[in-house]
Design an enzyme around this catalytic site. Structure first.
Site, PDB file in Angstrom:
ATOM      1  N   GLY A 190      32.918  49.264  43.932  1.00 42.94           N
ATOM      2  CA  GLY A 190      33.695  49.026  42.710  1.00 42.94           C
ATOM      3  C   GLY A 190      33.353  47.651  42.167  1.00 42.94           C
ATOM      4  O   GLY A 190      32.289  47.096  42.448  1.00 42.94           O
ATOM      5  N   VAL A 191      34.286  47.099  41.392  1.00 43.61           N
ATOM      6  CA  VAL A 191      33.991  45.843  40.701  1.00 43.61           C
ATOM      7  C   VAL A 191      33.770  44.704  41.695  1.00 43.61           C
ATOM      8  O   VAL A 191      32.811  43.939  41.581  1.00 43.61           O
ATOM      9  CB  VAL A 191      35.140  45.472  39.731  1.00 43.61           C
ATOM     10  CG1 VAL A 191      34.628  44.518  38.682  1.00 43.61           C
ATOM     11  CG2 VAL A 191      35.730  46.689  39.094  1.00 43.61           C
ATOM     12  N   VAL A 277      38.107  48.174  48.644  1.00 40.85           N
ATOM     13  CA  VAL A 277      38.386  49.577  48.296  1.00 40.85           C
ATOM     14  C   VAL A 277      39.556  49.698  47.320  1.00 40.85           C
ATOM     15  O   VAL A 277      40.200  50.729  47.224  1.00 40.85           O
ATOM     16  CB  VAL A 277      38.664  50.414  49.568  1.00 40.85           C
ATOM     17  CG1 VAL A 277      37.425  50.513  50.440  1.00 40.85           C
ATOM     18  CG2 VAL A 277      39.844  49.846  50.369  1.00 40.85           C
ATOM     19  N   ARG A 279      42.987  47.600  45.119  1.00 45.26           N
ATOM     20  CA  ARG A 279      44.133  46.738  45.385  1.00 45.26           C
ATOM     21  C   ARG A 279      45.406  47.543  45.193  1.00 45.26           C
ATOM     22  O   ARG A 279      45.414  48.546  44.485  1.00 45.26           O
ATOM     23  CB  ARG A 279      44.096  45.524  44.444  1.00 45.26           C
ATOM     24  CG  ARG A 279      42.884  44.636  44.687  1.00 45.26           C
ATOM     25  CD  ARG A 279      42.794  43.493  43.708  1.00 45.26           C
ATOM     26  NE  ARG A 279      43.886  42.553  43.781  1.00 45.26           N
ATOM     27  CZ  ARG A 279      43.960  41.535  44.657  1.00 45.26           C
ATOM     28  NH1 ARG A 279      42.996  41.353  45.533  1.00 45.26           N
ATOM     29  NH2 ARG A 279      44.982  40.725  44.652  1.00 45.26           N
ATOM     30  N   ALA A 327      43.299  40.782  34.431  1.00 42.48           N
ATOM     31  CA  ALA A 327      44.054  39.579  34.092  1.00 42.48           C
ATOM     32  C   ALA A 327      44.530  39.617  32.641  1.00 42.48           C
ATOM     33  O   ALA A 327      45.697  39.331  32.346  1.00 42.48           O
ATOM     34  CB  ALA A 327      43.172  38.350  34.327  1.00 42.48           C
ATOM     35  N   HIS A 451      20.510  36.496  12.957  1.00 44.94           N
ATOM     36  CA  HIS A 451      19.211  36.804  13.577  1.00 44.94           C
ATOM     37  C   HIS A 451      18.561  35.505  14.066  1.00 44.94           C
ATOM     38  O   HIS A 451      18.572  34.512  13.340  1.00 44.94           O
ATOM     39  CB  HIS A 451      18.293  37.463  12.553  1.00 44.94           C
ATOM     40  CG  HIS A 451      16.922  37.735  13.098  1.00 44.94           C
ATOM     41  ND1 HIS A 451      16.688  38.740  14.030  1.00 44.94           N
ATOM     42  CD2 HIS A 451      15.735  37.113  12.893  1.00 44.94           C
ATOM     43  CE1 HIS A 451      15.396  38.717  14.342  1.00 44.94           C
ATOM     44  NE2 HIS A 451      14.802  37.738  13.676  1.00 44.94           N
TER      45      HIS A 451
END
Ligand code: FAD
Ligand code: NAD
Length: 474
Positions: A190-191, A277, A279, A327, A451
């Site tokens: 995961g993250v 895994v 929270r 957050a 650009h």
């Protein structure tokens, strides 16, 4: 000191401290109770995010990115450096200094806004009273017309791989290794697994990630997840999908793991194991039995769409309630609740919350994926543009990834934007603004983008929705 307040916030993470400051700005007398102690044993405001989450992980991600670029990517620019080294104590100390700067910053903000901090564990009692227990066991009771519960979350522990803070660690442990582990296993792709796995991989660790699900990053857009999986593989992250850990035993020579995948039982010995895994909402000891505040089956505080618990004057926000554990989601809930308490109109739009994964390349998205829209039966069209055709990305030597814009097939309203590539954590903000204002792909396509910038990729992806991208075939 008076023990009566207008608002008491329990928890000083990004949900709680922001709620406290906003309530104080609105003229309310505010207390904020938090139990987090920093490395020096003193109160460290800012919760998981500032102490052991968002901020320290980004500090290490940045240092490790610099080192990786120096050792792997700078030669393409004609830059070489012999014997590049990284000093891990300095690397960790820089992170600690940043953490201290920000936790101290919250203390300063409390002072400036006249928010009274309490250092200890808060427990909601019946009648909107809060019992505060200090580390030495001393108790005091304070009360308020409104109490905001913002107790956050803690890492989920696996019964067969208990945290010991040294060898089997959670996020806090993996931010504080004393040396680069030779072999690091991570449970969960995961993250946290991807961000902290990237940190230690870039510094030379062998990183093996064991993920239970068969699909990689299932909540991301499938095309974006595919590019991410390819790039992480190229970087040497060994991601094992559909793999289930059965045993983790700490022995003298490291952690002995047994897991099963499609080929049967596998064994692996590593120096360190990071368990990431997910929270869980942290509500342990937060509520006296008779408060009337309800918890759901995942121990999250039950709230309505206004973050009200149903008990007069009791609200809850952040990771401790439903919704993504981010957050900025918690902070926005904190602002909204403070405004509702002050009789104003608070507002959080859950449909436009941005998600970012700070790997290299970064991933960012907001809104719906193609899979979700297909399941919901919503007709849509897509446009995408690769960073390989973006002048700035090529000039930076970071021309990997793409931007995809998803718009309603009939109304052209933007329903989702999904990105992987350089700087996409910043590029997503433009798309969130467009979505917040109910913009169309045509709106994005008609906005002048400077650009050469990375943001031209968003512009071209929006043009591509209507098959009129300029710098690629449509
Ligand atoms: P928390 O930040 O968990 O704060 C809760 C606070 O309440 C803590 O200080 C806790 O000690 C205190 N507390 C709990 N119970 C009590 C009690 N009874 N009495 C007194 N105090 C109590 N999110 C992002 O958006 N971006 C990121 O880049 C990001 N990176 C992350 C990286 C890592 C490694 C981790 C672990 C998380 C990351 N997150 C990120 C998630 C983010 O940290 C959380 O979503 C956020 O901290 C939740 O805020 P919160 O205020 O609800 O809770
Ligand atoms: P996560 O939910 O992102 O990932 C957990 C992974 O572990 C999932 O892929 C899941 O399938 C897998 N898993 C679960 N049980 C397993 C098992 N027994 N064996 C193998 N794999 C298993 O959770 P996380 O990475 O622990 O992060 C926690 C939360 O923190 C996230 O929900 C996220 O919201 C927040 N966070 C956000 C950021 C960010 O915004 N950049 C960064 C870090 C953390």
């Amino acid at each position: 000191m008076s023990d009566k307040f207008d608002v008491i916030v329990i928890g000083a993470g990004p949900a709680g401290y922001v709620a406290a400051i906003r309530a104080a700005q609105l003229g309310l007398k505010v207390a904020c109770v938090d139990a987090f102690a920093g490395k020096d044993g003193k109160q460290a405001l800012g919760g998981t995010c500032l102490n052991v989450g968002c901020i320290p992980s980004k500090a290490l991600l940045d240092s490790s990115r610099q080192f990786y670029n120096l050792t792997h990517n700078f030669d393409a620019h004609g830059i070489s450096a012999d014997n590049a080294k990284i000093d891990i104590p300095t690397f960790v100390a820089r992170k600690d200094k940043i953490v201290k700067q920000f936790t101290g910053g919250v203390a300063q903000l409390f002072k400036a806004n006249k928010v009274t901090p309490f250092f200890g564990k808060g427990k909601l009692l019946k009648g909107n009273q809060v019992e505060v227990t200090a580390a030495d066991g001393a108790k005091q009771t304070i009360s308020a017309a409104n109490v905001i519960l913002a107790s956050g979350s803690v890492p989920i522990e696996l019964p067969f791989a208990r945290f010991d803070g040294k060898t089997i660690v959670d996020n806090a442990g993996a931010l504080d290794f004393a040396a680069v582990p030779k072999r690091l296993a991570i449970i969960g792709a995961g993250v946290i697994g991807l961000e902290l796995g990237s940190v230690w991989k870039r510094l030379g660790a062998e990183v093996i990630i064991i993920e239970a699900l068969p699909d990689f990053l299932g909540s991301a857009d499938a095309d974006i997840a595919k590019v991410a999986q390819r790039e992480f593989k190229k970087q040497g992250l060994d991601i094992k999908l559909g793999a289930k850990l059965g045993k983790a035993e700490v022995k003298k020579d490291g952690v002995h793991l047994v897991y099963t995948d499609k080929d049967g039982e596998q064994k692996l010995t590593v120096d360190k194991l990071l368990v990431a895994v997910g929270r869980r909402a942290y509500t342990d000891g937060l509520l006296a039995d008779d408060t009337g505040v309800q918890l759901d089956e995942r121990h999250r505080i039950v709230v309505d769409e206004h973050n009200h618990t149903g008990v007069d004057g009791v609200w809850a926000i952040g990771d401790a309630v439903r919704g993504p554990m981010l957050a900025h989601k918690g902070s926005e809930e904190g602002i909204a609740v403070a405004e509702w308490i002050a009789g104003k109109a608070g507002h959080v739009n859950f449909d436009t919350i941005p998600y970012v994964i700070y790997t290299e390349p970064e991933l960012a998205w907001a809104g719906k994926t193609e899979k979700q829209l297909t399941e919901e039966g919503v007709p849509y069209k897509t446009g995408s543009f690769p960073f390989a055709a973006n002048g700035r990305a090529v000039a930076m030597n970071e021309a990997v990834g793409q931007v995809k814009v998803i718009a309603h097939a009939e109304t052209d309203r933007i329903l989702g934007v999904h990105m992987i590539g350089p700087g996409v954590s910043e590029l997503i903000a433009e798309c969130v603004v467009a979505m917040e204002f109910k913009g169309s792909a045509e709106d994005l396509a008609r906005i002048v983008h400077a650009h050469p910038t990375l943001s031209e990729t968003v512009h071209e992806a929006a043009l591509s929705v209507d098959k009129r991208a300029i710098h690629k075939g449509n």
